[in-house]
Design a protein around this motif. Structure first.
Motif, PDB file in Angstrom:
ATOM      1  N   THR A 100       1.320   3.796   1.833  1.00 43.04           N
ATOM      2  CA  THR A 100       1.220   4.269   3.251  1.00 43.04           C
ATOM      3  C   THR A 100       2.490   3.928   4.011  1.00 43.04           C
ATOM      4  O   THR A 100       3.200   2.992   3.519  1.00 43.04           O
TER       5      THR A 100
ATOM      6  N   GLU B  81      -1.145   5.285  10.398  1.00 39.95           N
ATOM      7  CA  GLU B  81      -1.002   5.202   8.877  1.00 39.95           C
ATOM      8  C   GLU B  81      -0.753   6.422   8.375  1.00 39.95           C
ATOM      9  O   GLU B  81      -1.824   7.024   8.206  1.00 39.95           O
TER      10      GLU B  81
ATOM     11  N   PRO C  32      -0.357   8.336   4.497  1.00 36.26           N
ATOM     12  CA  PRO C  32      -0.202   8.349   2.865  1.00 36.26           C
ATOM     13  C   PRO C  32       1.201   8.663   2.356  1.00 36.26           C
ATOM     14  O   PRO C  32       1.834   9.819   2.814  1.00 36.26           O
TER      15      PRO C  32
ATOM     16  N   ILE D 220       6.101  11.842   2.612  1.00 38.61           N
ATOM     17  CA  ILE D 220       4.988  12.034   3.206  1.00 38.61           C
ATOM     18  C   ILE D 220       4.723  13.544   3.505  1.00 38.61           C
ATOM     19  O   ILE D 220       5.657  14.320   3.238  1.00 38.61           O
TER      20      ILE D 220
ATOM     21  N   LYS E 149       0.782  -1.225  -0.175  1.00 37.46           N
ATOM     22  CA  LYS E 149       0.003  -0.063   0.135  1.00 37.46           C
ATOM     23  C   LYS E 149       0.791   1.298  -0.033  1.00 37.46           C
ATOM     24  O   LYS E 149       2.042   1.266   0.546  1.00 37.46           O
TER      25      LYS E 149
ATOM     26  N   ASP F  29       1.194  15.701   8.398  1.00 35.50           N
ATOM     27  CA  ASP F  29       0.634  14.336   8.965  1.00 35.50           C
ATOM     28  C   ASP F  29       1.021  13.996  10.084  1.00 35.50           C
ATOM     29  O   ASP F  29       0.686  12.888  10.697  1.00 35.50           O
TER      30      ASP F  29
ATOM     31  N   SER G 133       3.514   2.973   7.825  1.00 39.35           N
ATOM     32  CA  SER G 133       2.951   2.768   9.446  1.00 39.35           C
ATOM     33  C   SER G 133       4.031   3.336  10.360  1.00 39.35           C
ATOM     34  O   SER G 133       5.270   2.921  10.325  1.00 39.35           O
TER      35      SER G 133
END
Ligand code: ACO
Length: 430
Positions: A5, A18, A20, A26, A3, A30, A7
């Protein structure tokens, strides 16, 4: 299938987040949700000198520092240096595409039409000391242009931005030549709109009494040097242009800030520093001793013109300049400092210290030798960098203003000073 993403487990709290991943990055914001408790501000990244932080999305210049690749709007620098002119490249950088014939004619006409500066600029220059550094004068006179064109404050009007762009690109050679004339005390030579951008600059610099004939080899060499210096993505001066421009100041003030950033010896001042270094070394036989000094100094003495934040391979611009030097020297005579430079390069490229750190010649290593052979004094070198870089600064500024993600630039800090404490009156201080 993985994915897109990331973690992250915060071992302070045991919580997993998680985040994106988009375009290989990134979003720093976030991370703010990662908190150690309700009063925690949230996680930040610490990245002094922005070595791993993308501050924008850009469509202008691409660099692959490991492979030594440089593209303007997708076109390899080698092809542009061989086939294009500075003004055509400037158009490409600013507009995203090479101009069609009519666009090219318009563009050249507009730049040519704006080459003159207000007579008061001459008076302003006259107030500098005879030995004022040309970059100090350039910073000030470009900043002063903002007072001549108060209309430039309308930065959200695209047509207005274009007009100021014509003015800045057109006037930079005039200002640069005036700065030089001030330092040598010869009368200012006005622009000759019959000549091309680089030919006109050469005549404004060097014309004395009588007719000045532009040497085509030297004119072409200048075109190539200007193409090579036209943009270089998010370097120190471009970041200054974007950062200062993000306050929505006019483009003359933002460009003055960019020129100030370029003045430093670690950036555009490096070609000047290279020449001084070569003169100090003084002869090929003294190169090994100098290399030894660099290695033993623990980073204090640097081999100027070597190393780059992004290129960890030969700077492609240095390759082009090195080849062009021979053509220029056929006209001007060989610059005796070239032998010292070649020997420095030969030894450094074999030496473990430089190999291990991936230190290769950068654009400034050979450019100064050419400029000097052409008759430019050493302290004009950074000015010769500022002229062509103006197109890049303007393109980056324009892109920034149209980017909905951008706001006034304002980094965070990690505060390490004293906690709140009461004021101590003078009498009570020890
Ligand atoms: N000579 C000797 N050692 C060097 C040089 C150099 N020119 N450049 C870097 N190093 C060494 C550093 O001492 C450091 O060694 P260490 O790991 O043992 O501490 C290591 O190489 C990495 O250097 P940094 O300074 O961390 O590299 P950074 O990416 O921050 O710097 C820079 C890049 C500023 C260009 C640097 O290489 C330098 O100072 N070069 C000389 C100045 C110069 O030519 N500038 C023009 C750049 S091109 C331009 O602006 C157009």
């Amino acid at each position: 299938m993985g994915k897109d993403t990331l973690s992250i487990t915060d071992n302070r709290t045991g919580k997993t987040y998680e985040i994106p991943i988009q375009e290989g990055a990134i979003r720093a914001l976030d991370l703010r949700q990662i908190k150690n408790g309700p009063d925690d501000f949230g996680l930040m990244t610490y990245d002094p000198a922005f070595t791993n932080t993308a501050a924008c999305r850009s469509r202008i210049t691409f660099i692959d520092g490991d492979k030594g690749v440089l593209l303007y709007r997708g076109y390899p620098i080698q092809e542009l240096a061989e086939k294009s002119t500075y003004l055509e490249t400037a158009y490409l950088i600013l507009n995203g595409e090479l101009p069609a014939r009519a666009q090219h004619e318009d563009w050249v006409h507009n730049i040519t039409y704006h080459t003159m500066v207000h007579e008061n600029i001459k008076e302003l220059m006259g107030s500098f000391r005879y030995d004022a550094h040309p970059m100090g004068m350039l910073v000030s006179t470009v900043a002063a242009l903002s007072t001549f064109y108060p209309d430039a404050k309308a930065i959200h009007d695209p047509q207005n931005r274009r007009t100021q762009g014509f003015r800045l690109i057109a006037k930079m050679p005039t200002l640069a030549a005036f700065v030089y004339r001030h330092s040598v005390g010869t009368p200012y030579a006005y622009p000759d709109n019959e000549l091309g951008y680089c030919g006109n600059f050469l005549q404004m610099m060097f014309k004395l009494a009588g007719k000045y004939r532009v040497n085509p080899v030297l004119e072409r060499a200048l075109e190539v040097l200007f193409i090579l210096h036209a943009d270089h993505e998010q370097n120190c001066s471009t970041s200054a242009m974007r950062s200062v421009g993000s306050s929505e100041v006019d483009p003359y003030s933002a460009t003055a800030a960019a020129i100030a950033a370029l003045y430093g010896p670690l950036h555009g001042g490096a070609n000047e520093a290279v020449l001084r270094m070569l003169r100090e070394i003084g002869g090929r036989e003294r190169v090994p001793a100098f290399i030894k000094e660099v290695k033993e100094s623990g980073g204090e003495v640097r081999l100027m013109g070597f190393g780059h934040r992004v290129y960890k391979n030969y700077d492609p611009r240095a390759n082009i300049i090195k080849k062009m030097a021979e053509q220029v020297f056929e006209v001007t005579g060989r610059n005796p400092l070239l032998d010292i430079a070649l020997e420095l390069e030969r030894i450094a490229l074999q030496d473990e210290y430089f190999v291990k750190r991936k230190l290769y010649p950068n654009v400034d290593f050979y450019s100064g030798l050419i400029y000097q052979a052409m008759g430019f004094p050493v302290d004009m070198f950074p000015v010769l960098f500022a002229i062509p870089r103006t197109a890049g600064w303007l393109a980056q500024w324009d892109e920034m203003l149209q980017d909905k993600d951008q706001k006034i630039a304002r980094p965070r800090q990690i505060y390490r000073g004293p906690a709140e404490r009461p004021y101590v009156p003078l009498e009570a201080r020890s």
